[in-house]
Design an enzyme around this catalytic site. Sequence first.
Site, PDB file in Angstrom:
ATOM      1  N   LYS A  85     -26.691 -21.685  14.684  1.00  0.00           N
ATOM      2  CA  LYS A  85     -26.678 -21.597  16.161  1.00  0.00           C
ATOM      3  C   LYS A  85     -25.867 -22.741  16.766  1.00  0.00           C
ATOM      4  O   LYS A  85     -26.422 -23.705  17.302  1.00  0.00           O
ATOM      5  CB  LYS A  85     -28.120 -21.585  16.685  1.00  0.00           C
ATOM      6  CG  LYS A  85     -28.239 -21.107  18.127  1.00  0.00           C
ATOM      7  CD  LYS A  85     -29.674 -20.770  18.433  1.00  0.00           C
ATOM      8  CE  LYS A  85     -29.932 -20.530  19.899  1.00  0.00           C
ATOM      9  NZ  LYS A  85     -29.184 -19.410  20.457  1.00  0.00           N
ATOM     10  N   ARG A  93     -12.202 -39.794  16.342  1.00  0.00           N
ATOM     11  CA  ARG A  93     -11.889 -38.390  16.141  1.00  0.00           C
ATOM     12  C   ARG A  93     -11.265 -38.157  14.769  1.00  0.00           C
ATOM     13  O   ARG A  93     -10.256 -38.766  14.422  1.00  0.00           O
ATOM     14  CB  ARG A  93     -10.944 -37.892  17.245  1.00  0.00           C
ATOM     15  CG  ARG A  93     -10.765 -36.386  17.220  1.00  0.00           C
ATOM     16  CD  ARG A  93      -9.954 -35.887  18.400  1.00  0.00           C
ATOM     17  NE  ARG A  93      -9.852 -34.434  18.348  1.00  0.00           N
ATOM     18  CZ  ARG A  93      -8.980 -33.783  17.569  1.00  0.00           C
ATOM     19  NH1 ARG A  93      -8.135 -34.458  16.823  1.00  0.00           N
ATOM     20  NH2 ARG A  93      -8.964 -32.463  17.550  1.00  0.00           N
TER      21      ARG A  93
HETATM   22  N1  PMP Z   1     -27.660 -13.562  19.102  1.00  0.00           N
HETATM   23  C1  PMP Z   1     -26.931 -14.489  19.746  1.00  0.00           C
HETATM   24  C2  PMP Z   1     -25.464 -14.536  19.524  1.00  0.00           C
HETATM   25  C3  PMP Z   1     -27.558 -15.386  20.618  1.00  0.00           C
HETATM   26  O1  PMP Z   1     -26.831 -16.315  21.261  1.00  0.00           O
HETATM   27  C4  PMP Z   1     -28.957 -15.294  20.835  1.00  0.00           C
HETATM   28  C5  PMP Z   1     -29.683 -16.202  21.786  1.00  0.00           C
HETATM   29  N2  PMP Z   1     -29.281 -17.509  21.777  1.00  0.00           N
HETATM   30  C6  PMP Z   1     -29.674 -14.310  20.138  1.00  0.00           C
HETATM   31  C7  PMP Z   1     -28.992 -13.462  19.280  1.00  0.00           C
HETATM   32  C8  PMP Z   1     -31.170 -14.158  20.303  1.00  0.00           C
HETATM   33  O2  PMP Z   1     -31.850 -15.179  19.648  1.00  0.00           O
HETATM   34  P1  PMP Z   1     -33.297 -15.644  20.128  1.00  0.00           P
HETATM   35  O3  PMP Z   1     -34.155 -14.429  20.086  1.00  0.00           O
HETATM   36  O4  PMP Z   1     -33.698 -16.649  19.121  1.00  0.00           O
HETATM   37  O5  PMP Z   1     -33.137 -16.178  21.500  1.00  0.00           O
END
Ligand code: PMP
Length: 281
Positions: free
Chosen positions: A145, A98
């Site tokens: 993401k 960590r």
């Molecule tokens: N915004 C956020 C914060 C999300 O978590 C998601 C889906 N994971 C989306 C938008 C939509 O993204 P997508 O169309 O690629 O699923």
Amino acid sequence: RTVYVNGEYLPETEAKVSIFDRGFLMADGVYEVTTVLDGKLIDFDGHATRLARSLSELEMKEPVTKEELLSIHRKLVEENGVDEGLVYLQVTRGAADRDFAYPKDAEPTLVLFTQKKNAVNSPAAKTGISVISIPDIRWGRRDIKTVQLLYPSMGKMAAKAAGADDAWMVEDGFVTEGTSNNAYIVKDGVIITRNLSTHILHGITRAAVLRFAEVAQMKIEERPFTIEEAQNADEAFITSATSFVQPVVKIDDKAVGTGTVGPVASRLREIYLEESRKAAI
Ligand code: PMP
């Protein structure tokens, strides 16, 4: 269920990840969710491209090539007999002592699993959903993401507690996006959705829907909007890989337009489902 962990296909009960994994300790990981319809992947290429970008922004290695990723997706879908549902994929920086600094020698952890789910015939597509507004206090790189999903989870819980279905997040007076989806309104036939930046996730469904809307010669404005503007719009809706296009009929207890599912959201949902099914691989 059969799941995939670092090169192996295993029964879910035998799959293991180290307790030192930085995904577990620090949310140092990214993910993608790809929808499966008719046993085929919707927009696999878009998800794989966004994954590569998320990894690159975090200086993480790509654990496997795009082609390998596709074959893992396909094998899990087939092995688990998924006709309609999703493939979840997560890459973390891997296991290391960590330390806040990135480890030099950690090998990324790659995990994939499937979930069966009826998404096309969701009741909410017919009735629409209600949303509440909450402050957007997430970090400043929402275009990556990552698996830091605690605030969006809290937002969903706040929505449930208020008797609503979801929450739209607001920053500096403007809607950023939904807890797990992109947000749109329709006024006088114009589709309005926030422009891409580091403030929102660049939804793969958003890109597809805007492309289809353009082909259908619908007018699009990419700009921020407020909750008040949304409440006074003719229609509102959300998009995401698992909800496609979902109408929003109420925002903070105020009906949007007639308070029922509008024609633009319905048409976009239809076009999206038809076109993405055709292009599925
Ligand atoms: N915004 C956020 C914060 C999300 O978590 C998601 C889906 N994971 C989306 C938008 C939509 O993204 P997508 O169309 O690629 O699923």
